[in-house]
Design a protein around this motif. Structure first.
Motif, PDB file in Angstrom:
ATOM      1  N   ASN A 113      11.115   7.178   2.589  1.00  0.00           N
ATOM      2  CA  ASN A 113      10.767   7.050   4.005  1.00  0.00           C
ATOM      3  C   ASN A 113       9.679   8.037   4.389  1.00  0.00           C
ATOM      4  O   ASN A 113       8.752   7.701   5.142  1.00  0.00           O
ATOM      5  CB  ASN A 113      12.012   7.275   4.869  1.00  0.00           C
ATOM      6  N   ASP A 114       9.775   9.264   3.895  1.00  0.00           N
ATOM      7  CA  ASP A 114       8.730  10.250   4.171  1.00  0.00           C
ATOM      8  C   ASP A 114       7.389   9.790   3.614  1.00  0.00           C
ATOM      9  O   ASP A 114       6.342   9.940   4.264  1.00  0.00           O
ATOM     10  CB  ASP A 114       9.115  11.604   3.559  1.00  0.00           C
ATOM     11  N   ALA A 115       7.418   9.214   2.409  1.00  0.00           N
ATOM     12  CA  ALA A 115       6.181   8.738   1.794  1.00  0.00           C
ATOM     13  C   ALA A 115       5.598   7.551   2.553  1.00  0.00           C
ATOM     14  O   ALA A 115       4.374   7.419   2.681  1.00  0.00           O
ATOM     15  CB  ALA A 115       6.442   8.361   0.333  1.00  0.00           C
ATOM     16  N   LEU A 116       6.465   6.683   3.062  1.00  0.00           N
ATOM     17  CA  LEU A 116       5.995   5.526   3.812  1.00  0.00           C
ATOM     18  C   LEU A 116       5.238   5.946   5.062  1.00  0.00           C
ATOM     19  O   LEU A 116       4.218   5.350   5.431  1.00  0.00           O
ATOM     20  CB  LEU A 116       7.171   4.624   4.180  1.00  0.00           C
ATOM     21  N   HIS A 117       5.699   6.970   5.729  1.00  0.00           N
ATOM     22  CA  HIS A 117       5.050   7.428   6.953  1.00  0.00           C
ATOM     23  C   HIS A 117       3.654   7.991   6.676  1.00  0.00           C
ATOM     24  O   HIS A 117       2.828   8.075   7.591  1.00  0.00           O
ATOM     25  CB  HIS A 117       5.914   8.482   7.634  1.00  0.00           C
ATOM     26  N   GLN A 118       3.389   8.390   5.425  1.00  0.00           N
ATOM     27  CA  GLN A 118       2.087   8.959   5.084  1.00  0.00           C
ATOM     28  C   GLN A 118       1.218   7.992   4.278  1.00  0.00           C
ATOM     29  O   GLN A 118       0.105   8.335   3.905  1.00  0.00           O
ATOM     30  CB  GLN A 118       2.294  10.253   4.275  1.00  0.00           C
ATOM     31  N   ALA A 119       1.729   6.799   3.998  1.00  0.00           N
ATOM     32  CA  ALA A 119       0.990   5.839   3.172  1.00  0.00           C
ATOM     33  C   ALA A 119      -0.187   5.246   3.942  1.00  0.00           C
ATOM     34  O   ALA A 119      -0.041   4.873   5.113  1.00  0.00           O
ATOM     35  CB  ALA A 119       1.933   4.726   2.712  1.00  0.00           C
ATOM     36  N   HIS A 120      -1.353   5.147   3.260  1.00  0.00           N
ATOM     37  CA  HIS A 120      -2.521   4.577   3.946  1.00  0.00           C
ATOM     38  C   HIS A 120      -3.446   3.794   3.027  1.00  0.00           C
ATOM     39  O   HIS A 120      -4.524   3.363   3.451  1.00  0.00           O
ATOM     40  CB  HIS A 120      -3.317   5.698   4.629  1.00  0.00           C
ATOM     41  N   VAL A 122      -3.574   1.144  -0.918  1.00  0.00           N
ATOM     42  CA  VAL A 122      -2.794   0.286  -1.810  1.00  0.00           C
ATOM     43  C   VAL A 122      -1.955   1.105  -2.786  1.00  0.00           C
ATOM     44  O   VAL A 122      -0.792   0.776  -3.060  1.00  0.00           O
ATOM     45  CB  VAL A 122      -3.737  -0.677  -2.583  1.00  0.00           C
ATOM     46  N   ALA A 123      -2.526   2.171  -3.330  1.00  0.00           N
ATOM     47  CA  ALA A 123      -1.780   3.004  -4.277  1.00  0.00           C
ATOM     48  C   ALA A 123      -0.529   3.595  -3.623  1.00  0.00           C
ATOM     49  O   ALA A 123       0.532   3.687  -4.253  1.00  0.00           O
ATOM     50  CB  ALA A 123      -2.680   4.111  -4.820  1.00  0.00           C
ATOM     51  N   ASP A 124      -0.651   3.980  -2.356  1.00  0.00           N
ATOM     52  CA  ASP A 124       0.502   4.521  -1.641  1.00  0.00           C
ATOM     53  C   ASP A 124       1.568   3.448  -1.444  1.00  0.00           C
ATOM     54  O   ASP A 124       2.763   3.720  -1.569  1.00  0.00           O
ATOM     55  CB  ASP A 124       0.075   5.070  -0.276  1.00  0.00           C
ATOM     56  N   TYR A 125       1.129   2.242  -1.131  1.00  0.00           N
ATOM     57  CA  TYR A 125       2.079   1.157  -0.921  1.00  0.00           C
ATOM     58  C   TYR A 125       2.790   0.807  -2.233  1.00  0.00           C
ATOM     59  O   TYR A 125       4.005   0.564  -2.244  1.00  0.00           O
ATOM     60  CB  TYR A 125       1.374  -0.075  -0.375  1.00  0.00           C
ATOM     61  N   GLN A 126       2.047   0.801  -3.327  1.00  0.00           N
ATOM     62  CA  GLN A 126       2.668   0.550  -4.624  1.00  0.00           C
ATOM     63  C   GLN A 126       3.677   1.638  -4.964  1.00  0.00           C
ATOM     64  O   GLN A 126       4.723   1.363  -5.567  1.00  0.00           O
ATOM     65  CB  GLN A 126       1.586   0.473  -5.707  1.00  0.00           C
ATOM     66  N   ALA A 127       3.388   2.863  -4.572  1.00  0.00           N
ATOM     67  CA  ALA A 127       4.303   3.974  -4.836  1.00  0.00           C
ATOM     68  C   ALA A 127       5.629   3.789  -4.099  1.00  0.00           C
ATOM     69  O   ALA A 127       6.684   4.215  -4.588  1.00  0.00           O
ATOM     70  CB  ALA A 127       3.661   5.299  -4.432  1.00  0.00           C
ATOM     71  N   THR A 205       0.191  -4.421   1.288  1.00  0.00           N
ATOM     72  CA  THR A 205      -0.128  -3.857   2.604  1.00  0.00           C
ATOM     73  C   THR A 205       0.983  -2.906   3.031  1.00  0.00           C
ATOM     74  O   THR A 205       2.049  -2.847   2.409  1.00  0.00           O
ATOM     75  CB  THR A 205      -0.268  -4.965   3.660  1.00  0.00           C
ATOM     76  N   TRP A 206       0.715  -2.203   4.117  1.00  0.00           N
ATOM     77  CA  TRP A 206       1.743  -1.282   4.633  1.00  0.00           C
ATOM     78  C   TRP A 206       2.997  -2.058   5.036  1.00  0.00           C
ATOM     79  O   TRP A 206       4.118  -1.578   4.834  1.00  0.00           O
ATOM     80  CB  TRP A 206       1.193  -0.523   5.835  1.00  0.00           C
TER      81      TRP A 206
END
Length: 315
Positions: A113-120, A122-127, A205-206
């Motif tokens: 959840n913490d990572a989702l709030h900082q995702a911006h 494609v790599a973040d979304y895959q993570a 996507t997010w």
């Protein structure tokens, strides 16, 4: 006046009489207010009794003299403070022990959840897909460690689909539970498939990441509760009276004072189930930490209502 069932009224009367002298009586009562704080509902009752008028406030239930709390808002505010400072600490300990075998699962969900709030990107979304997979794997690993599962050839430890089938088939066995079994299996299996897809999706996507994590959280919340009830041997209803109102009760054994035990109890007839160990006693696992001693062990109730704030002398 708010609507109140006869059972609610009987419970309030029973509570008041348990806190009063043997010849006390309740002449009149009514539910006058309700407030929800942090997901916990508190009902306020106005009682006219042979020992004066009282506010009785629930969850946890406590009573306050209207001589000292003539204003209902004052009583509610005081009660909320007690809920946050004292009983919640004990509840936090109980809830922590109750989900202790699955602590790593909820840690991973919190991190996701913490990572989702900082995702911006494609790599973040895959993570987020990777973190969702890790939470699902942590769930089946915890379930394997928390209980013995009657299967001749158990799946590999990281075989999520295999263990999902074993857990659901064991706890929700039989034709009468076909639909429940299908729901849990398909919900977690679909969450696993979507998390795997998200991990490698270059078009992610997010909103995909949010959907993956929300579905995993929902599925694991239901599945964790299911497994914990199985481990604690909690029936769907009371075997004596058929009531669904079952709640956990903690206790201790003099021969093993460091071990915390828990058993299901029926709120209606008093039936109790078999106690099972749920963890070790830890005196410092609450929400609050205090240093120093208290002035007195005596119960103190203010004599004068807090009508005005006192100010220090200016002379």
């Amino acid at each position: 006046m708010l609507h109140a069932s006869e059972d609610e009224k009987a419970n309030i009367v029973r509570y008041f009489l348990s806190q009063s002298s043997s010849d006390a009586r309740v002449d009149f009562l009514q539910k006058v207010y309700a407030e929800t704080l942090m997901g916990h509902r508190h009902d306020v009752w106005d009682l006219h009794t042979s020992e004066g008028r009282w506010w009785v406030i629930t969850n946890p239930t406590n009573l306050y003299s209207q001589d000292q709390f003539p204003n209902m808002d004052l009583a509610v505010t005081f009660h909320m403070g007690l809920c946050l400072r004292i009983p919640r600490t004990q509840r936090q300990r109980i809830e922590s022990r109750r989900v202790l075998p699955f602590g790593e699962v909820f840690n991973k969900l919190r991190e996701a959840n913490d990572a989702l709030h900082q995702a911006h990107n494609v790599a973040d979304y895959q993570a987020i897909g990777v973190r969702s997979r890790e939470a699902l794997l942590a769930y089946v690993a915890a379930a394997q460690d928390a209980s013995e599962w009657p299967v001749e050839q158990p799946p590999k430890r990281a075989d999520f689909r295999g263990w999902n089938d074993v857990i659901c088939d064991t706890i929700l066995s039989g034709g009468s539970q076909k639909d429940r079994r299908h729901l849990f299996k398909s919900l977690l299996s679909d969450a696993w498939s979507f998390a795997n897809w998200l991990t490698h999706a270059h078009s992610a996507t997010w909103h995909d990441a949010e959907a993956a994590l929300s579905t995993v959280e929902h599925g694991l919340g239901l599945a964790t509760s299911l497994v914990l009830r199985h481990i604690r041997m909690v029936p769907e209803e009371c075997p004596d009276c058929g009531s669904p109102h079952l709640s956990p009760q903690e206790g201790y054994n003099e021969e093993l004072p460091e071990v915390v035990w828990e058993r299901p109890t029926c709120e209606d007839c008093g039936w109790t189930g078999k106690p099972v160990p749920v963890g070790e006693l830890d005196a410092d696992d609450g929400l609050f930490r205090r240093e120093g001693g208290s002035d007195s062990d005596e119960c103190i109730v203010m004599e004068v209502p807090l009508r005005d704030l006192k100010k220090p002398n200016t002379t």
